[in-house]
Enzyme design. Structure first.
Site, PDB file in Angstrom:
ATOM      1  N   ASN A  11       0.872  -1.036   0.066  1.00 27.79           N
ATOM      2  CA  ASN A  11       0.123   0.012   0.110  1.00 27.79           C
ATOM      3  C   ASN A  11       1.052   1.201   0.026  1.00 27.79           C
ATOM      4  O   ASN A  11       1.493   1.709   0.996  1.00 27.79           O
ATOM      5  CB  ASN A  11      -0.887   0.079   1.389  1.00 27.79           C
ATOM      6  CG  ASN A  11      -1.737   1.314   1.525  1.00 27.79           C
ATOM      7  OD1 ASN A  11      -1.759   1.917   0.242  1.00 27.79           O
ATOM      8  ND2 ASN A  11      -2.409   1.469   2.302  1.00 27.79           N
ATOM      9  N   TRP A  12       0.926   1.926  -1.105  1.00 30.23           N
ATOM     10  CA  TRP A  12       1.755   2.980  -1.183  1.00 30.23           C
ATOM     11  C   TRP A  12       1.313   4.285  -0.870  1.00 30.23           C
ATOM     12  O   TRP A  12       2.069   5.378  -0.695  1.00 30.23           O
ATOM     13  CB  TRP A  12       2.361   3.073  -2.754  1.00 30.23           C
ATOM     14  CG  TRP A  12       3.276   2.368  -3.155  1.00 30.23           C
ATOM     15  CD1 TRP A  12       3.927   1.345  -2.695  1.00 30.23           C
ATOM     16  CD2 TRP A  12       4.393   2.764  -4.016  1.00 30.23           C
ATOM     17  NE1 TRP A  12       4.981   0.876  -2.945  1.00 30.23           N
ATOM     18  CE2 TRP A  12       5.400   1.848  -3.918  1.00 30.23           C
ATOM     19  CE3 TRP A  12       4.552   3.773  -4.979  1.00 30.23           C
ATOM     20  CZ2 TRP A  12       6.573   1.730  -5.053  1.00 30.23           C
ATOM     21  CZ3 TRP A  12       5.749   3.721  -5.972  1.00 30.23           C
ATOM     22  CH2 TRP A  12       6.629   2.860  -5.892  1.00 30.23           C
ATOM     23  N   LYS A  13      -0.119   4.503  -0.471  1.00 29.73           N
ATOM     24  CA  LYS A  13      -0.724   5.459   0.011  1.00 29.73           C
ATOM     25  C   LYS A  13      -0.668   6.560  -0.812  1.00 29.73           C
ATOM     26  O   LYS A  13      -0.591   6.225  -2.083  1.00 29.73           O
ATOM     27  CB  LYS A  13      -0.177   5.755   1.626  1.00 29.73           C
ATOM     28  CG  LYS A  13      -0.303   4.373   2.688  1.00 29.73           C
ATOM     29  CD  LYS A  13      -0.082   4.724   3.978  1.00 29.73           C
ATOM     30  CE  LYS A  13      -0.204   3.328   4.748  1.00 29.73           C
ATOM     31  NZ  LYS A  13       0.017   3.729   6.250  1.00 29.73           N
ATOM     32  N   HIS A  99      -9.376   1.385   5.381  1.00 32.18           N
ATOM     33  CA  HIS A  99      -7.871   1.791   5.877  1.00 32.18           C
ATOM     34  C   HIS A  99      -8.451   2.780   7.085  1.00 32.18           C
ATOM     35  O   HIS A  99      -9.096   3.622   6.951  1.00 32.18           O
ATOM     36  CB  HIS A  99      -7.015   2.184   4.820  1.00 32.18           C
ATOM     37  CG  HIS A  99      -5.625   2.170   5.328  1.00 32.18           C
ATOM     38  ND1 HIS A  99      -5.222   3.197   6.251  1.00 32.18           N
ATOM     39  CD2 HIS A  99      -4.538   1.226   5.299  1.00 32.18           C
ATOM     40  CE1 HIS A  99      -3.902   2.932   6.691  1.00 32.18           C
ATOM     41  NE2 HIS A  99      -3.651   1.841   6.086  1.00 32.18           N
ATOM     42  N   GLU A 101      -6.857   5.062   7.701  1.00 24.82           N
ATOM     43  CA  GLU A 101      -6.230   6.698   7.403  1.00 24.82           C
ATOM     44  C   GLU A 101      -7.735   6.935   6.839  1.00 24.82           C
ATOM     45  O   GLU A 101      -8.025   8.338   6.809  1.00 24.82           O
ATOM     46  CB  GLU A 101      -5.050   6.663   6.686  1.00 24.82           C
ATOM     47  CG  GLU A 101      -3.957   6.327   7.468  1.00 24.82           C
ATOM     48  CD  GLU A 101      -2.820   5.741   6.653  1.00 24.82           C
ATOM     49  OE1 GLU A 101      -2.765   5.716   5.278  1.00 24.82           O
ATOM     50  OE2 GLU A 101      -1.871   5.307   7.511  1.00 24.82           O
ATOM     51  N   GLU A 166      -4.915  -4.206  11.145  1.00 25.14           N
ATOM     52  CA  GLU A 166      -3.808  -3.194  11.346  1.00 25.14           C
ATOM     53  C   GLU A 166      -4.248  -2.301  12.357  1.00 25.14           C
ATOM     54  O   GLU A 166      -5.026  -1.712  12.250  1.00 25.14           O
ATOM     55  CB  GLU A 166      -4.012  -2.216  10.155  1.00 25.14           C
ATOM     56  CG  GLU A 166      -3.463  -3.005   8.674  1.00 25.14           C
ATOM     57  CD  GLU A 166      -3.167  -1.873   7.983  1.00 25.14           C
ATOM     58  OE1 GLU A 166      -2.092  -2.057   7.098  1.00 25.14           O
ATOM     59  OE2 GLU A 166      -3.692  -0.714   7.561  1.00 25.14           O
ATOM     60  N   GLY A 172       3.030   2.949  10.802  1.00 25.38           N
ATOM     61  CA  GLY A 172       4.014   3.785  10.656  1.00 25.38           C
ATOM     62  C   GLY A 172       4.724   4.276  12.025  1.00 25.38           C
ATOM     63  O   GLY A 172       5.508   5.254  12.158  1.00 25.38           O
ATOM     64  N   SER A 204       3.790  -1.431  10.562  1.00 22.76           N
ATOM     65  CA  SER A 204       5.415  -1.740  10.835  1.00 22.76           C
ATOM     66  C   SER A 204       5.770  -3.008  10.353  1.00 22.76           C
ATOM     67  O   SER A 204       7.026  -3.319  10.795  1.00 22.76           O
ATOM     68  CB  SER A 204       5.529  -1.232  11.994  1.00 22.76           C
ATOM     69  OG  SER A 204       5.186   0.319  12.322  1.00 22.76           O
ATOM     70  N   GLY A 225       2.850  -0.705   4.367  1.00 26.66           N
ATOM     71  CA  GLY A 225       3.221   0.435   3.879  1.00 26.66           C
ATOM     72  C   GLY A 225       4.313   0.813   3.571  1.00 26.66           C
ATOM     73  O   GLY A 225       5.077   0.642   2.590  1.00 26.66           O
ATOM     74  N   GLY A 226       5.153   1.911   4.397  1.00 25.24           N
ATOM     75  CA  GLY A 226       6.521   2.207   4.223  1.00 25.24           C
ATOM     76  C   GLY A 226       7.592   1.320   3.589  1.00 25.24           C
ATOM     77  O   GLY A 226       8.184   1.921   2.873  1.00 25.24           O
TER      78      GLY A 226
END
Ligand code: 13P
Length: 246
Positions: A11-13, A99, A101, A166, A172, A204, A225-226
């Site tokens: 997931n590159w957001k 998600h 977010e 999640e 993050g 994470s 993610g990151g």
């Protein structure tokens, strides 16, 4: 070795640009090659780059594409939104829904449920995110929060979607729950939605901890993610996923 593939969903957001999307898609698909019987990788770049990712892939690519959201309606006056069938047209097979977010921006359980129905009707596999806040975790309310988020999902066709657990506080942050806690949350989700439900862990996950997390008996894969942004760490996680022994 497991018969069911291990899912790795990137997931590159709201990150990246067209050149990075193209080079990542090409390189990760190539790295996936020999592992594709055991690992299913889904790339979810920002929606405007889905066609760039498609264009970078060879015919019969193993890398699948997904979006990060869709609208609950199939079409209409919804400025700025994308329908599930548009995402399918662009080359997606998956869509991340609910998600945290997006929930933080006001998305409700009802909307997530409606989006999941629309996505499945269009032929997309929803990846539905659930998880508790730090306060809820500290108050040991994880199962109660999950129950509330899952209750509307019980009528969805089993096997037609993935769940991503999640914990919001793990996203993050560099923190993860203990392996015992991850297994317990995943078991709880399966007790509500059915033991056949594939439950991914997110929050994470990185090249250093993916091996241990993916080795957990209740973990069907990871939503990343990151650490998914860099080709090298993504490829390391593919290697971890391909060698998990179960
Ligand atoms: P991080 O892997 O950056 O913690 O993000 C997790 C996530 O939100 C994936 O959807």
């Amino acid at each position: 070795m497991t018969q069911t593939p291990t899912w790795l969903i990137a997931n590159w957001k709201m990150n990246g640009d067209a050149p990075r999307v193209r080079s990542w898609a090409f390189a990760v698909n190539a790295a996936l090659g020999a592992h594709s019987a055991h690992v299913k990788v889904v790339f979810c770049p920002p929606a405007v780059y889905i066609t760039d990712a498609m264009a970078a892939l060879p015919p019969n690519a193993q890398l699948a594409l997904g979006a990060q959201n869709c609208h609950a309606a199939s079409k209409g006056a919804h400025t700025g939104e994308l329908s599930a069938s548009m995402l399918l047209d662009a080359g997606c097979d998956y869509v991340i829904l609910g998600h945290s977010e997006r929930r933080a921006a006001g998305e409700t359980d009802d909307q997530v449920h409606a989006k999941a129905l629309t996505a499945m009707a269009a032929g997309l596999m929803p990846v539905i995110c659930v998880g508790e806040s730090l306060a809820e975790y500290e108050q040991k309310r994880t199962n109660a929060v999950l129950n509330a988020q899952l209750s509307l999902l019980e009528d969805l066709p089993r096997g037609g979607y993935l769940i991503a657990y999640e914990p919001i506080w793990a996203i993050g942050s560099g923190r993860t729950p203990s392996m015992t806690e991850i297994n317990a949350a995943h078991s709880h989700i399966k007790s509500v939605l059915g033991s056949e439900t594939a439950v991914l862990y997110g929050g994470s996950v990185n090249a250093a901890n993916a091996g241990e997390i993916l080795a957990q008996s209740q973990v069907a894969g990871a939503l990343i993610g990151g650490a998914s942004l860099e080709i090298e760490s993504m490829c390391a996680m593919i290697t971890s996923a391909s060698t998990r022994g179960k």
